[in-house]
Design a protein around this motif. Sequence first.
Motif, PDB file in Angstrom:
ATOM      1  N   GLU A 223       0.883  -1.321  -0.102  1.00  0.00           N
ATOM      2  CA  GLU A 223       0.122  -0.004   0.133  1.00  0.00           C
ATOM      3  C   GLU A 223       0.782   1.314   0.003  1.00  0.00           C
ATOM      4  O   GLU A 223       1.763   1.121   0.879  1.00  0.00           O
ATOM      5  N   GLU A 262     -12.146  -7.830   2.731  1.00  0.00           N
ATOM      6  CA  GLU A 262     -13.000  -6.572   2.075  1.00  0.00           C
ATOM      7  C   GLU A 262     -14.560  -6.265   2.234  1.00  0.00           C
ATOM      8  O   GLU A 262     -15.107  -7.385   3.088  1.00  0.00           O
ATOM      9  N   LEU A 298     -12.991  -0.871   0.134  1.00  0.00           N
ATOM     10  CA  LEU A 298     -11.858  -0.697  -1.078  1.00  0.00           C
ATOM     11  C   LEU A 298     -13.113   0.105  -2.202  1.00  0.00           C
ATOM     12  O   LEU A 298     -14.245  -0.600  -2.420  1.00  0.00           O
ATOM     13  N   ASP A 299     -12.362   1.459  -2.706  1.00  0.00           N
ATOM     14  CA  ASP A 299     -13.130   2.129  -3.690  1.00  0.00           C
ATOM     15  C   ASP A 299     -13.385   1.536  -4.937  1.00  0.00           C
ATOM     16  O   ASP A 299     -14.258   1.564  -5.767  1.00  0.00           O
ATOM     17  N   ILE A 301     -11.362  -1.688  -7.538  1.00  0.00           N
ATOM     18  CA  ILE A 301     -10.634  -3.042  -7.563  1.00  0.00           C
ATOM     19  C   ILE A 301     -10.446  -3.383  -8.958  1.00  0.00           C
ATOM     20  O   ILE A 301     -11.497  -3.414  -9.825  1.00  0.00           O
ATOM     21  N   TYR A 332      -6.105  -1.778  -6.068  1.00  0.00           N
ATOM     22  CA  TYR A 332      -7.374  -1.164  -5.498  1.00  0.00           C
ATOM     23  C   TYR A 332      -7.021   0.378  -5.033  1.00  0.00           C
ATOM     24  O   TYR A 332      -5.810   0.723  -4.860  1.00  0.00           O
ATOM     25  N   THR A 333      -7.898   0.841  -4.863  1.00  0.00           N
ATOM     26  CA  THR A 333      -7.706   2.542  -4.421  1.00  0.00           C
ATOM     27  C   THR A 333      -8.711   2.719  -3.198  1.00  0.00           C
ATOM     28  O   THR A 333     -10.060   2.129  -3.367  1.00  0.00           O
ATOM     29  N   VAL A 334      -8.164   3.387  -2.319  1.00  0.00           N
ATOM     30  CA  VAL A 334      -9.167   3.806  -1.116  1.00  0.00           C
ATOM     31  C   VAL A 334      -8.857   5.339  -0.945  1.00  0.00           C
ATOM     32  O   VAL A 334      -8.017   5.699  -0.658  1.00  0.00           O
ATOM     33  N   THR A 466      -5.203   0.405   5.402  1.00  0.00           N
ATOM     34  CA  THR A 466      -6.669   0.286   5.167  1.00  0.00           C
ATOM     35  C   THR A 466      -6.995  -0.935   6.074  1.00  0.00           C
ATOM     36  O   THR A 466      -8.080  -1.113   6.296  1.00  0.00           O
ATOM     37  N   LEU A 468      -6.312  -4.196   5.374  1.00  0.00           N
ATOM     38  CA  LEU A 468      -6.552  -5.119   4.239  1.00  0.00           C
ATOM     39  C   LEU A 468      -5.856  -6.666   4.988  1.00  0.00           C
ATOM     40  O   LEU A 468      -4.365  -6.454   5.431  1.00  0.00           O
TER      41      LEU A 468
END
Length: 503
Positions: A223, A262, A298-299, A301, A332-334, A466, A468
């Motif tokens: 990350e 997730e 997660l915004d 994937i 992925y993006t957060v 995050t 994860l």
Amino acid sequence: MTISCIALFAQEAKGNKYIALKDYRRDVAARDVQRFVDEMLSGRRTGAKGTSQVPPIVHHEGVSYVWKKGDKGSNVLAVAATRWDANVLAMQEMLHQLMDILKMFFPGGNVVTNALALSTNSALKADALRGKPAMVQSILEEAMDFGYPQVTQAESLCELVLDTPSLEGKTVSALDALLRRRKKEGAEDHKTGAPTLDVTGAVPWRKAGIVYKKNEVYLDAIERVSALVGSDGELISGRVNGSIQMKVYLSGMPECKIGLNEKFMMEAESGYQNAASSAMEGRPTNVAQKACRSQVALDYIKFHQAVKLQNYESDHQVHFVPPDGEFELLSYTVSDSRNFTLPFTVTSWYKSLGRTRGELNVKIKADFPSSLVAFQVITWIPLPKSTVKVSMQATGGKTKSKYVDLANNQTHWKLSELRGGKEHKFKAIIEMMAGTELGGTSSGEVWEKKVPPLKLTFQVPMFTSTGLRIRFLKVHERSNYQPVKWVRYLTCAGDDYEVRVKH
């Protein structure tokens, strides 16, 4: 998605120069692409300097153009054009994969370490492409068929475009050596027609008959945190870009299954707290991460093409037949700051000690369990342009005089190791010249009104911002061998991790 043609250009001081073009459908002429590059990307019509002001998707004179510039340090520009009602985002992804493929075949650094690798620091150079025009055309020919993506796997392209006996150079030798690695480890020779089977088979990204003496799987959850932090240590804005990288050295045709914690997982289903520690090698202890939660949000994937999306939609587990070697399983993006935590609390303040002297203080605290250790925690501290001397002291880490870089108006404070829960302080006394700026104010007074932010770089193993976690990693193969599994986590600073200075 239908692509009419793809062109490669070299970005030079005198403009964008043509390298190669592949026309798939004969409905967009080469002169149209050249006109778009000259008028739009070179700025002859818009008057813009460079490509920074041109959107990546442009509709120009009845043709839709999608262009992509190479990574940092590269001078190669790829342009795709179409007259059809195509998915431009898919075209953009195709250009991204094409640039990665070209970087594998034409590496700028060490060939053996860069060839067939997803992560490489070498930049794609136009001179490398110009040196082997036949190979560039072969890649463009095999990667797409009549405007449709066909082969985007490097190993399949190697057997389709490389003619080892007739080509010379260390790049080909290294690729050939990597392709022959399996034979040395006991793999059977590929039969005639294997490249065709690799492309048209059910699993084109993996060859049959792979054999390893020792079956291993490496999984890295990485990350990269970008943030703007206030002077009081509170997060103003930020995001996390994460990815799961894998190295797979497994025999046969294995099927892998990975469970993530997730947000689509039900808390009772995740079973992270009740999972046996022996289920997976490399798993940290339950106190290894303060930010770990039963669910993470997660915004976005993005999966590797090997992932079976229908299985993921049904049970929210990642099912796939892995490619051989290194690859990125997913990214992925957060972007919501409520869904991730920062590994450090950093506060800083500056006060003037007179017209030519100032004091800058920084305090950093590690907000993760004491069982973890951060490495290479470096705080990059700005200095006024008129600085002549800096005296530094800190409760930990290194504050050597050689760290002061007056030419670039900065210094840095380096903590080689920082254990979780620990706190360190830094103070710098800045001495400046007595010259004045416009308006009769001193350089120190001008700088005090607008102090540039600090920048932070770091690496925290076995921690994710995050929360994860890899709940499980299962490998099933017909021969029922038991592979060795390694799972690691890493959180590091993104390109823009900044902390404002109070003044």
